[in-house]
Motif scaffolding. Structure first.
Motif, mmCIF file in Angstrom:
data_model
loop_
_atom_site.group_PDB
_atom_site.id
_atom_site.type_symbol
_atom_site.label_atom_id
_atom_site.label_comp_id
_atom_site.label_asym_id
_atom_site.label_seq_id
_atom_site.Cartn_x
_atom_site.Cartn_y
_atom_site.Cartn_z
ATOM 1 N N TYR A 1 0.825 -1.213 0.000
ATOM 2 C CA TYR A 1 0.000 0.000 0.000
ATOM 3 C C TYR A 1 0.856 1.259 0.000
ATOM 4 C CZ TYR A 1 -3.930 -3.080 1.142
ATOM 5 O OH TYR A 1 -4.885 -4.064 1.125
ATOM 6 N N HIS A 2 1.878 1.308 0.833
ATOM 7 C CA HIS A 2 2.727 2.500 0.890
ATOM 8 C C HIS A 2 3.591 2.620 -0.359
ATOM 9 C CE1 HIS A 2 2.161 4.296 4.934
ATOM 10 N NE2 HIS A 2 1.642 3.111 5.191
ATOM 11 N N ALA A 3 4.019 1.492 -0.911
ATOM 12 C CA ALA A 3 4.806 1.546 -2.145
ATOM 13 C C ALA A 3 3.973 2.103 -3.293
ATOM 14 C CB ALA A 3 5.323 0.153 -2.484
ATOM 15 N N LEU A 4 2.724 1.655 -3.409
ATOM 16 C CA LEU A 4 1.864 2.144 -4.485
ATOM 17 C C LEU A 4 1.405 3.574 -4.235
ATOM 18 C CD1 LEU A 4 -0.309 -1.028 -5.190
ATOM 19 C CD2 LEU A 4 1.594 -0.148 -6.531
ATOM 20 N N ALA A 5 1.336 3.981 -2.973
ATOM 21 C CA ALA A 5 0.935 5.363 -2.671
ATOM 22 C C ALA A 5 1.924 6.368 -3.243
ATOM 23 C CB ALA A 5 0.802 5.558 -1.159
ATOM 24 N N ARG A 6 3.173 5.956 -3.429
ATOM 25 C CA ARG A 6 4.179 6.863 -3.989
ATOM 26 C C ARG A 6 3.856 7.231 -5.436
ATOM 27 N NH1 ARG A 6 8.456 7.072 -0.530
ATOM 28 N NH2 ARG A 6 8.613 5.353 0.983
ATOM 29 N N ASN A 7 3.073 6.416 -6.118
ATOM 30 C CA ASN A 7 2.690 6.737 -7.494
ATOM 31 C C ASN A 7 1.839 7.998 -7.559
ATOM 32 O OD1 ASN A 7 3.982 4.407 -8.227
ATOM 33 N ND2 ASN A 7 2.118 3.212 -8.503
ATOM 34 N N PHE A 8 1.188 8.342 -6.453
ATOM 35 C CA PHE A 8 0.331 9.532 -6.416
ATOM 36 C C PHE A 8 1.063 10.727 -5.820
ATOM 37 C CE2 PHE A 8 -2.426 5.820 -6.086
ATOM 38 C CZ PHE A 8 -3.296 6.046 -7.125
ATOM 39 N N ALA A 9 2.225 10.490 -5.212
ATOM 40 C CA ALA A 9 2.953 11.574 -4.563
ATOM 41 C C ALA A 9 3.810 12.351 -5.547
ATOM 42 C CB ALA A 9 3.827 11.021 -3.438
ATOM 43 N N VAL A 10 4.225 11.709 -6.626
ATOM 44 C CA VAL A 10 5.067 12.367 -7.633
ATOM 45 C C VAL A 10 4.465 12.124 -9.002
ATOM 46 C CG1 VAL A 10 7.182 12.144 -6.294
ATOM 47 C CG2 VAL A 10 6.524 10.309 -7.834
ATOM 48 N N PRO A 11 4.689 13.018 -9.953
ATOM 49 C CA PRO A 11 4.163 12.787 -11.302
ATOM 50 C C PRO A 11 4.848 11.588 -11.929
ATOM 51 C CG PRO A 11 5.637 14.674 -11.271
ATOM 52 C CD PRO A 11 5.418 14.286 -9.840
ATOM 53 N N PRO A 12 4.149 10.877 -12.820
ATOM 54 C CA PRO A 12 4.761 9.727 -13.480
ATOM 55 C C PRO A 12 5.910 10.167 -14.371
ATOM 56 C CG PRO A 12 2.671 10.276 -14.515
ATOM 57 C CD PRO A 12 2.778 11.122 -13.280
ATOM 58 N N PRO A 13 6.866 9.268 -14.601
ATOM 59 C CA PRO A 13 8.004 9.636 -15.449
ATOM 60 C C PRO A 13 7.572 9.987 -16.867
ATOM 61 C CG PRO A 13 7.921 7.265 -15.075
ATOM 62 C CD PRO A 13 6.921 7.883 -14.163
ATOM 63 N N ALA A 14 8.338 10.853 -17.517
ATOM 64 C CA ALA A 14 8.006 11.273 -18.884
ATOM 65 C C ALA A 14 8.070 10.081 -19.825
ATOM 66 C CB ALA A 14 8.975 12.357 -19.338
ATOM 67 N N PRO A 15 7.114 9.980 -20.761
ATOM 68 C CA PRO A 15 7.123 8.847 -21.689
ATOM 69 C C PRO A 15 8.273 8.954 -22.671
ATOM 70 C CG PRO A 15 5.436 10.425 -22.313
ATOM 71 C CD PRO A 15 6.004 10.897 -21.001
ATOM 72 N N PRO A 16 8.763 7.806 -23.161
ATOM 73 C CA PRO A 16 9.816 7.855 -24.178
ATOM 74 C C PRO A 16 9.299 8.449 -25.479
ATOM 75 C CG PRO A 16 9.000 5.611 -23.890
ATOM 76 C CD PRO A 16 8.394 6.443 -22.807
ATOM 77 N N ALA A 17 10.211 8.842 -26.328
ATOM 78 C CA ALA A 17 9.835 9.539 -27.555
ATOM 79 C C ALA A 17 8.969 8.688 -28.465
ATOM 80 C CB ALA A 17 11.096 9.978 -28.304
ATOM 81 N N ASP A 18 9.176 7.352 -28.455
ATOM 82 C CA ASP A 18 8.416 6.487 -29.352
ATOM 83 C C ASP A 18 7.135 5.976 -28.738
ATOM 84 O OD1 ASP A 18 9.635 4.952 -27.464
ATOM 85 O OD2 ASP A 18 10.048 3.250 -28.813
#
Length: 450
Positions: A420-437
Motif C-alpha cells: 500500500y505505501h509503495a503504491l501510494a508513492r505513485n500519487f505523490a510524484v508525477p509519473p516519469p516522462a514517456p519515451p519519444a516512441d
C-alpha cells in the motif's frame, strides 16, 4: 469592568459550544454513513458474486467471455470516467493524507470517486474478478468523512484516517483491527490529536454495521490449537512460504505500476484496455484449469479451510487464487486485495500442512492467512489482530504473532516496503516522462495497477 466584558466571554463560550456541537454531529453523520456504506457494499458484493456463480453453473464456459469483457469495460470506465478509483483505494487514502493542506485531494478521495469505486468493483465481481471489497470500503469511508468534515474545522488527514479505519472495522466487524490498521498502516505513527476522532468514528461505524447485520464473527469462531511438537514445525515453514509469496506479489505490483521495461511495457502502456482483457482471460483460464472457484473474495474457501471441511478446498486453490488475484490487480480495475489475501493464505497453509503431513490442518491454514497477509502489507500487528478478531481464536495468538513477524521480515527481503505505501508513492510524484516512441502513453499510465 467584569460586567462589561461578560457578554464577550459568553459569546466566545457560545462559539466554542457551537463548534463542539458541529464536531459531534460530524462524527455521528460520518460514522453512521461509513457503517451503512460498508453494509450496502457487503450485500451488493455478495449479490454480484452469486450472479457470476449462477451464470457459471448454467454455462461453465461463460468466464471465457464475461471475465475479459468485464475487465476491459471496468478498466475503460475507471480510466475515462472515474480516474482515481483504480485498485484497492488504500494507496489513494495514504497519499491524500500526505498532501499539503493547501492542495486539494479531490483527485484521490471524493464522493464521485467513491460512487465509481462501488459501481466498478461490483462490475469486476460480477465478471468473475478475484477482488475484495474491504480496500474499496476504506476509500469510500475516507470520502464520506472528508465530505462530512467540510462543515467543521478538523484536519483533513484526521478525517481520512478516521474514515479509513472505520471502513475496515465495519467491513470485517473488527473494531480493534480498524484502530490498529489506522496506526500501523494508514499513518505509520500514533497521532494523539486524531485518536479520539478515529475511536469515535470506528465505534459509530461498527455499531451501525452490527445493528444492520447483527453481532457476528467474520469467519465464525475457531477453536483450533497448535499442539506442542511436530505441528510447530509448520510455523517457520508457513512463515517463509507466506512471506516470500506475499513479498513477490508486492514486488510485481510495484514494478508493474511504475513501468515494465521492454516491449511488454510498451504494449501495456499503449493498450491498457486490451491488457486488462487479456488478464481477465487469464483469470478465467485459471479457474477452469484448477477446478476451483478463484473469483470474488474467496470467503467460502477460507472459512472451509479453517473449520471442519478443509478437504473441500483443492490443493491447487492457493496458487491459482494467488495468480488470479495478481492478474485482477495488475489489470487496474477497482477492487481490493485484503480478503483475497486471507483466502490465498488459507490455501497455502493447507498445502504446507499436506507437504509436512501434519494433522493440525485447520490451525496451519489459520497461520497461512496471517503469514501471507503480513507478507503483502508488511504490517504484522494488523495481520495478527485482524485474523484473531475474525475468528475469536485466543489460543493461536502466540503462533500467529510469531508467523507474522517472520513473514514480514522475509517479505522485506524481496520488497522494501508494504504494497500500500509503495503504491501510494505513485500519487505523490508525477509519473516519469514517456519515451519519444511512446506517444500513446497517457498521464496516468503509471497509476493503473493500484
Amino acid at each position: 469592568m467584569l460586567r462589561l466584558h461578560r457578554p464577550k466571554v459568553y459569546a466566545r463560550y457560545s462559539r466554542v459550544e457551537a463548534s463542539h456541537l458541529r464536531r459531534q454531529i460530524l462524527f455521528l453523520v460520518g460514522g453512521l454513513g461509513v457503517g451503512v456504506a460498508a453494509v450496502l457494499m457487503a450485500r451488493a458484493a455478495d449479490l454480484a458474486q452469486d450472479g457470476f456463480r449462477a451464470g457459471v453453473a448454467a454455462w461453465p464456459w461463460l468466464p471465457l467471455i464475461v471475465t475479459p469483457a468485464g475487465f476491459a469495460l471496468s478498466c475503460l470506465l475507471a480510466r475515462n470516467w472515474f480516474p482515481g478509483s483504480q485498485g484497492s483505494g488504500i494507496p489513494q487514502v495514504i497519499a491524500a493524507r500526505k498532501l499539503p493542506s493547501t492542495e486539494t485531494s479531490g483527485h484521490l478521495v471524493s464522493l464521485r470517486i467513491a460512487g465509481g469505486k462501488i459501481l466498478l468493483m461490483l462490475l469486476g465481481l460480477v465478471a468473475g474478478g478475484s477482488l475484495g471489497r474491504e480496500g474499496p470500503t476504506v476509500q469510500v469511508g475516507a470520502a464520506i468523512m472528508q465530505a462530512a468534515g467540510r462543515v467543521a474545522s478538523i484536519r483533513r488527514s484526521s478525517l481520512l484516517l478516521a474514515g479509513g479505519a472505520a471502513g475496515v472495522a465495519a467491513a470485517f466487524n473488527t473494531p480493534l483491527a480498524g484502530i490498529v490498521f489506522a496506526i500501523e498502516e494508514l499513518s505509520r505513527s500514533f497521532d494523539s490529536k486524531a485518536s479520539g476522532i478515529v475511536i469515535m468514528t470506528v465505534m459509530l461505524a461498527g455499531l451501525t454495521a452490527q445493528m444492520l447485520l447483527g453481532d457476528y464473527t467474520y469467519f465464525g469462531s475457531s477453536y483450533v490449537t497448535l499442539a506442542p511438537g511436530v505441528a510447530w514445525i509448520a510455523v517457520p515453514a508457513v512463515a517463509v512460504v507466506g512471506g516470500a509469496l506475499g513479498g513477490l506479489f508486492n514486488r510485481i505490483n510495484v514494478v508493474w505500476s511504475r513501468r515494465v521495461p521492454g516491449k511488454l511495457g510498451v504494449f501495456i502502456r499503449r493498450r491498457p484496455i486490451v491488457t486488462a482483457a487479456l488478464l481477465g482471460l487469464l483469470v478465467a483460464i485459471l479457474g477452469l484449469a484448477s477446478g476451483s472457484d478463484v473469483s470474488g473474495t474467496g470467503y467460502e474457501a477460507a472459512r472451509a479451510a479453517i473449520h471442519q471441511t478443509p478437504a473441500d478446498v483443492s490443493l491447487w486453490y492457493g496458487p491459482a487464487k494467488l495468480l488470479a488475484t495478481l492478474a485482477s490487480t495488475l489489470s487496474g480495475i477497482p477492487g481490493g486485495i485484503f480478503s483475497p489475501s486471507l483466502s490465498i493464505g488459507a490455501g497455502l497453509g493447507l498445502d504446507v500442512a499436506y507437504l509436512l503431513n501434519v494433522d493440525a490442518v485447520q490451525a496451519i491454514a489459520l497461520l497461512g492467512m496471517c503469514a501471507y497477509l503480513a507478507g503483502v502489507v508488511q504490517a504484522p500487528l494488523t495481520s495478527v489482530v485482524i485474523v484473531q478478531e475474525m475468528t475469536l481464536n485466543h489460543s493461536m495468538l502466540l503462533p500467529l504473532m510469531l508467523v507474522a513477524l517472520i513473514a514480514g521480515k522475509i517479505s522485506s527481503l524481496i520488497a522494501p516496503e508494504g504494497v500500500y505505501h509503495a503504491l501510494a508513492r505513485n500519487f505523490a510524484v508525477p509519473p516519469p516522462a514517456p519515451p519519444a516512441d511512446d506517444k500513446a502513453t497517457t498521464a496516468d499510465s503509471a497509476r493503473d495497477s493500484v
